[in-house]
Scaffold this motif. Structure first.
Motif, PDB file in Angstrom:
ATOM      1  N   PHE A   1      50.954  47.532  19.460  1.00 50.24           N
ATOM      2  CA  PHE A   1      51.601  47.425  18.152  1.00 50.24           C
ATOM      3  C   PHE A   1      52.945  46.727  18.359  1.00 50.24           C
ATOM      4  O   PHE A   1      53.684  47.070  19.271  1.00 50.24           O
ATOM      5  N   GLN A   2      53.245  45.763  17.470  1.00 51.49           N
ATOM      6  CA  GLN A   2      54.488  45.004  17.624  1.00 51.49           C
ATOM      7  C   GLN A   2      55.109  44.762  16.253  1.00 51.49           C
ATOM      8  O   GLN A   2      54.443  44.281  15.333  1.00 51.49           O
ATOM      9  N   ARG A   3      56.387  45.107  16.117  1.00 54.65           N
ATOM     10  CA  ARG A   3      57.148  44.839  14.892  1.00 54.65           C
ATOM     11  C   ARG A   3      58.129  43.720  15.219  1.00 54.65           C
ATOM     12  O   ARG A   3      58.938  43.836  16.146  1.00 54.65           O
ATOM     13  N   ILE A   4      58.072  42.639  14.461  1.00 51.57           N
ATOM     14  CA  ILE A   4      58.905  41.465  14.736  1.00 51.57           C
ATOM     15  C   ILE A   4      59.603  40.995  13.466  1.00 51.57           C
ATOM     16  O   ILE A   4      58.989  40.952  12.387  1.00 51.57           O
ATOM     17  N   LYS A   5      60.866  40.621  13.609  1.00 50.01           N
ATOM     18  CA  LYS A   5      61.618  39.996  12.533  1.00 50.01           C
ATOM     19  C   LYS A   5      62.068  38.617  13.009  1.00 50.01           C
ATOM     20  O   LYS A   5      62.725  38.503  14.047  1.00 50.01           O
TER      21      LYS A   5
ATOM     22  N   MET B   1      63.541  31.833  15.566  1.00 47.97           N
ATOM     23  CA  MET B   1      64.300  32.715  16.441  1.00 47.97           C
ATOM     24  C   MET B   1      63.986  34.169  16.098  1.00 47.97           C
ATOM     25  O   MET B   1      63.925  34.546  14.927  1.00 47.97           O
ATOM     26  N   ILE B   2      63.761  34.993  17.126  1.00 48.13           N
ATOM     27  CA  ILE B   2      63.474  36.400  16.926  1.00 48.13           C
ATOM     28  C   ILE B   2      64.777  37.158  16.661  1.00 48.13           C
ATOM     29  O   ILE B   2      65.704  37.126  17.460  1.00 48.13           O
ATOM     30  N   LEU B   3      64.850  37.855  15.527  1.00 44.63           N
ATOM     31  CA  LEU B   3      66.022  38.650  15.184  1.00 44.63           C
ATOM     32  C   LEU B   3      65.919  40.057  15.757  1.00 44.63           C
ATOM     33  O   LEU B   3      66.920  40.641  16.169  1.00 44.63           O
ATOM     34  N   GLU B   4      64.699  40.593  15.757  1.00 40.61           N
ATOM     35  CA  GLU B   4      64.491  41.953  16.236  1.00 40.61           C
ATOM     36  C   GLU B   4      63.039  42.112  16.650  1.00 40.61           C
ATOM     37  O   GLU B   4      62.135  41.560  16.007  1.00 40.61           O
ATOM     38  N   GLU B   5      62.802  42.856  17.718  1.00 39.93           N
ATOM     39  CA  GLU B   5      61.432  43.049  18.202  1.00 39.93           C
ATOM     40  C   GLU B   5      61.289  44.437  18.817  1.00 39.93           C
ATOM     41  O   GLU B   5      62.157  44.906  19.546  1.00 39.93           O
ATOM     42  N   SER B   6      60.185  45.097  18.497  1.00 43.56           N
ATOM     43  CA  SER B   6      59.878  46.402  19.062  1.00 43.56           C
ATOM     44  C   SER B   6      58.385  46.457  19.360  1.00 43.56           C
ATOM     45  O   SER B   6      57.566  46.102  18.506  1.00 43.56           O
ATOM     46  N   THR B   7      58.028  46.881  20.585  1.00 42.59           N
ATOM     47  CA  THR B   7      56.633  46.850  21.015  1.00 42.59           C
ATOM     48  C   THR B   7      56.191  48.203  21.548  1.00 42.59           C
ATOM     49  O   THR B   7      56.909  48.858  22.294  1.00 42.59           O
ATOM     50  N   ILE B   8      54.991  48.612  21.142  1.00 46.30           N
ATOM     51  CA  ILE B   8      54.335  49.802  21.698  1.00 46.30           C
ATOM     52  C   ILE B   8      53.172  49.306  22.537  1.00 46.30           C
ATOM     53  O   ILE B   8      52.286  48.612  22.042  1.00 46.30           O
ATOM     54  N   SER B   9      53.172  49.647  23.804  1.00 43.88           N
ATOM     55  CA  SER B   9      52.167  49.120  24.728  1.00 43.88           C
ATOM     56  C   SER B   9      51.113  50.164  25.081  1.00 43.88           C
ATOM     57  O   SER B   9      51.327  51.376  24.941  1.00 43.88           O
ATOM     58  N   PHE B  10      49.976  49.664  25.549  1.00 48.28           N
ATOM     59  CA  PHE B  10      48.879  50.498  26.033  1.00 48.28           C
ATOM     60  C   PHE B  10      48.385  49.896  27.333  1.00 48.28           C
ATOM     61  O   PHE B  10      47.969  48.742  27.356  1.00 48.28           O
TER      62      PHE B  10
END
Length: 277
Positions: A16-20, A1-10
């Protein structure tokens, strides 16, 4: 299960993607016409692909090429970074001056494990501000950050792997079915996951396997594991439980029963008899 997600798109693609993740967890995916770099900030995971199995711990990274993969995230929750590479983005970065290593002939490479270093760790830390403020990352800066990241990888001990990794994105290679099988025989991976890595349904995977090996996958792989276990019993002082896990069995009871069935002896008895000989 994803706790937290942040994505930088182009250009509407994740860059770039930060996932917990909440662990333990098993995830699978498919990368068509792209590749990526996984970097573990916290936690650990085992990943399986066409080149075999790799274990990645904290402050370690993994270059993964196009294709299917399966990952087992271990206990302790996982926090990490994913950096995506696309052939069209790389062509955009190097459109004015192609690096010499992209012009060199390269051989097929396996997934490349990268041990963390100060440059890599600092690069990951510096991305935090962009995850918190994604609007700061415009297209020009995104290309510069990817180029900076490639230059950092080229300064690592695994720079040859990075060279091949980037070059292969321009001319991706395809591995043969047998290469995938032989690379994963001793991995702790189940048949469904192995079929997925081969990009086949379980039924078509079994048919293809039978056609090539003239045997069922389960019977062939179990025999190979037991034969290797017998070799380790005779040539090393490793414990029986360690050998069982090393050759791909999930528990010592199943290993011992399978070993006795094949060799008509227990692992300890087999080792004792061979040592006497």
């Amino acid at each position: 299960m994803i706790l937290e997600e942040s994505t930088i798109s182009f250009q509407e693609k994740p860059l770039f993607q930060r996932i917990k993740f909440k662990t333990p967890l098993q995830v699978s995916g498919k990368m068509d016409n792209k590749a990526c770099f996984f970097y573990t900030i916290k936690g650990a995971f085992d990943t399986f692909d066409s080149h075999g199995a790799v274990n990645i711990g904290p402050k370690e990274g993994l270059i993964k090429k196009c294709g299917n993969y399966v990952s087992h995230l271990q206990e302790g929750n996982w926090d990490g970074l994913v950096i995506y590479f696309y052939p069209d983005v790389l062509h955009e970065i190097y459109k004015y001056q192609t690096p010499k290593f992209l012009e060199e002939q390269t051989q097929t490479m396996s997934s490349g494990k990268q041990i963390g270093n100060k440059l890599l760790d600092k690069f990951v830390d510096n991305l935090t501000i962009y995850f918190e403020n994604p609007n700061l990352m415009d297209e020009t800066l995104a290309l510069l950050k990817i180029k900076e990241f490639i230059l950092i990888l080229l300064k690592s001990e695994k720079h040859k792997t990075t060279q091949q990794f980037i070059a292969d994105l321009f001319t991706p290679d395809k591995l043969h079915f047998t290469s995938v099988i032989e690379s994963n025989i001793f991995s702790s991976i189940n048949m469904q996951e192995l079929a997925f890595i081969c990009n086949k349904s379980l039924s078509s995977f079994k048919r293809e396997f039978k056609k090539i090996y003239n045997d069922t996958p389960s019977h062939y792989i179990k025999n190979k594991r037991l034969e290797y276990a017998a070799k380790l019993l005779c040539s090393t002082q490793k414990t029986i439980s360690n050998i069982a896990f090393e050759v791909g069995f999930q528990d010592i009871t199943t290993f011992s029963a399978s070993f006795r069935q094949k060799f008509n002896n227990s692992p300890s008895g087999y080792r004792l008899n061979q040592n006497r000989k």
